[in-house]
Scaffold this active site. Structure first.
Site, mmCIF file in Angstrom:
data_model
loop_
_atom_site.group_PDB
_atom_site.id
_atom_site.type_symbol
_atom_site.label_atom_id
_atom_site.label_comp_id
_atom_site.label_asym_id
_atom_site.label_seq_id
_atom_site.Cartn_x
_atom_site.Cartn_y
_atom_site.Cartn_z
ATOM 1 N N SER A 170 -22.052 -26.099 6.932
ATOM 2 C CA SER A 170 -21.257 -25.650 5.786
ATOM 3 C C SER A 170 -21.369 -26.704 4.697
ATOM 4 O O SER A 170 -21.654 -27.874 4.975
ATOM 5 C CB SER A 170 -19.781 -25.506 6.196
ATOM 6 N N TYR A 183 -12.153 -28.903 10.500
ATOM 7 C CA TYR A 183 -13.322 -28.033 10.269
ATOM 8 C C TYR A 183 -14.393 -28.778 9.475
ATOM 9 O O TYR A 183 -15.589 -28.689 9.784
ATOM 10 C CB TYR A 183 -12.858 -26.763 9.553
HETATM 11 P P1 NAD Z 1 -16.824 -14.752 11.541
HETATM 12 O O1 NAD Z 1 -15.462 -15.238 11.853
HETATM 13 O O2 NAD Z 1 -17.000 -13.449 10.825
HETATM 14 O O3 NAD Z 1 -17.669 -14.675 12.877
HETATM 15 C C1 NAD Z 1 -17.560 -15.587 13.910
HETATM 16 C C2 NAD Z 1 -17.872 -14.835 15.197
HETATM 17 O O4 NAD Z 1 -17.868 -15.790 16.264
HETATM 18 C C3 NAD Z 1 -16.813 -13.782 15.554
HETATM 19 O O5 NAD Z 1 -17.439 -12.536 15.815
HETATM 20 C C4 NAD Z 1 -16.131 -14.340 16.804
HETATM 21 O O6 NAD Z 1 -15.742 -13.347 17.744
HETATM 22 C C5 NAD Z 1 -17.240 -15.204 17.380
HETATM 23 N N1 NAD Z 1 -16.738 -16.266 18.266
HETATM 24 C C6 NAD Z 1 -15.636 -17.047 18.097
HETATM 25 N N2 NAD Z 1 -15.491 -17.893 19.124
HETATM 26 C C7 NAD Z 1 -16.545 -17.667 19.965
HETATM 27 C C8 NAD Z 1 -16.958 -18.218 21.190
HETATM 28 N N3 NAD Z 1 -16.259 -19.202 21.786
HETATM 29 N N4 NAD Z 1 -18.082 -17.746 21.771
HETATM 30 C C9 NAD Z 1 -18.794 -16.745 21.183
HETATM 31 N N5 NAD Z 1 -18.440 -16.160 20.029
HETATM 32 C C10 NAD Z 1 -17.337 -16.622 19.418
HETATM 33 O O7 NAD Z 1 -17.526 -15.945 10.751
HETATM 34 P P2 NAD Z 1 -18.478 -15.917 9.487
HETATM 35 O O8 NAD Z 1 -17.649 -16.019 8.248
HETATM 36 O O9 NAD Z 1 -19.473 -14.826 9.566
HETATM 37 O O10 NAD Z 1 -19.205 -17.330 9.655
HETATM 38 C C11 NAD Z 1 -20.351 -17.517 10.470
HETATM 39 C C12 NAD Z 1 -20.725 -18.993 10.433
HETATM 40 O O11 NAD Z 1 -20.917 -19.417 9.085
HETATM 41 C C13 NAD Z 1 -19.650 -19.907 11.019
HETATM 42 O O12 NAD Z 1 -20.286 -20.979 11.695
HETATM 43 C C14 NAD Z 1 -18.928 -20.419 9.793
HETATM 44 O O13 NAD Z 1 -18.304 -21.649 10.055
HETATM 45 C C15 NAD Z 1 -20.094 -20.553 8.826
HETATM 46 N N6 NAD Z 1 -19.746 -20.538 7.411
HETATM 47 C C16 NAD Z 1 -19.132 -19.451 6.845
HETATM 48 C C17 NAD Z 1 -18.858 -19.472 5.484
HETATM 49 C C18 NAD Z 1 -18.216 -18.276 4.801
HETATM 50 O O14 NAD Z 1 -18.020 -18.329 3.575
HETATM 51 N N7 NAD Z 1 -17.895 -17.202 5.521
HETATM 52 C C19 NAD Z 1 -19.185 -20.583 4.703
HETATM 53 C C20 NAD Z 1 -19.780 -21.668 5.323
HETATM 54 C C21 NAD Z 1 -20.071 -21.642 6.661
#
Ligand code: NAD
Length: 288
Positions: A170, A183
């Site tokens: 991130s 985080y």
């Molecule tokens: P999200 O919350 O939509 O998806 C995360 C998924 O991980 C969920 O489906 C959840 O069920 C699953 N999960 C949680 N714990 C788990 C475990 N122990 N084992 C297996 N699965 C598990 O997240 P997102 O917004 O799509 O983000 C995806 C990645 O991108 C993450 O690593 C997040 O930190 C990173 N990220 C997101 C953003 C953003 O703007 N959304 C920005 C920077 C980084």
């Protein structure tokens, strides 16, 4: 095969076996869809099996090379079971995308800045009130949640050509966002581990890189970014935009091009240990 939305960008992903953890989530389902459209066989692994299965079905209906599987990235047994399923159905893993990540309210402060008056207020979580249980959860999920699947799936890559691991870090890894110290630090650890793994695996032919998304508008953070009554950006979102030279949030589909480039050995075969910002210039901007 060519990803239809980026026809100028041929990829060598046809028939490749891709495993995506957190594959039922917003961003990873988008990435899984793009890889499937490039001809890859995609396994979406998630703690939420229904989310993974729904994402797989949304990508291509029932008869295609995308499956949703249960796996907890912190439970070796479930990862091994998923790895076995993937190997039997599709073959050994060529590309692992470590997509699981997230925060916890108990690792989050109420305010950006500590004021003396906040101390002792039961409604306010200051730095001194942060709960080690919440912080532990965040570190385990984001750091071990990358390390453990890599242990399981990189083993299937050993001795094979063109394999790689792509982590999702991130932008807060380099510029920690206010209120979410756990985080931010855990994502810094993900970027650091990306570099460590790139070096450690360099003689096996496995490349390890990461994407570092900035602020992408997803269904998860929509309510934090957009005021539901006025439809305008919230105060925090407005501050984000003033720090983003491009003056807008990113869209999940804007991760696809950088992902396909990193995933394609023909395109990025000498890129190793890189953490690629996809952030509208956020990281580069000093604010003056
Ligand atoms: P999200 O919350 O939509 O998806 C995360 C998924 O991980 C969920 O489906 C959840 O069920 C699953 N999960 C949680 N714990 C788990 C475990 N122990 N084992 C297996 N699965 C598990 O997240 P997102 O917004 O799509 O983000 C995806 C990645 O991108 C993450 O690593 C997040 O930190 C990173 N990220 C997101 C953003 C953003 O703007 N959304 C920005 C920077 C980084």
């Amino acid at each position: 095969m060519i990803y239809p939305e980026l026809p100028f960008m041929p990829t060598d992903l046809d028939g490749k076996v891709v495993v995506i953890t957190g594959g039922g989530g917003t961003l990873c389902a988008e990435l899984g869809g793009a890889l499937a459209r490039c001809g890859a066989k995609v396994a979406l692994l998630d703690l939420d099996l229904k989310a993974a299965e729904t994402a797989a079905a949304n990508i291509c209906g029932e008869n295609c090379d995308v499956i949703g599987l249960f796996a907890d990235v912190l439970d070796e047994k479930t990862l091994l079971a998923a790895a076995e399923r993937v190997k039997n159905e599709f073959g050994p893993c060529d590309l692992l995308i470590n997509g699981v990540g997230g925060n916890h309210p108990r690792g989050t402060t109420t305010h950006d800045f500590l004021e003396k008056a906040d101390l002792g207020d039961p409604e306010i979580t200051t730095f001194f009130d942060l709960d080690t249980g919440g912080i532990d959860y965040v570190f385990k999920l984001n750091f071990l949640g990358v390390l453990m699947p890599t242990q399981i799936f990189a083993r299937q890559m050993m001795g094979r050509e063109g394999c790689s691991v792509i982590n999702i870090s991130s932008m807060n890894a380099t510029r920690p966002y206010t209120r979410i110290p756990a985080y931010s630090a855990a994502k810094a650890a993900v970027s650091n581990l990306t570099q460590w793994l790139a070096v450690h695996f360099s003689r096996t032919g496995i490349r390890v890189n990461a994407l570092a998304p900035g602020f992408l508008l997803t269904s998860q953070n929509f309510n934090l970014m957009i005021d539901q009554t006025s439809g305008h950006t919230t105060e925090r979102a407005a501050r984000i935009l003033t720090q983003t030279p491009m003056q807008r949030f990113g869209e999940p589909k804007e991760l696809v091009g950088p992902l396909l480039w990193l995933a394609s050995a023909a395109a990025s075969g000498y890129v190793n240990g890189a953490v690629i910002p996809v952030d509208g210039g956020f990281q580069a901007y000093a604010g003056v």
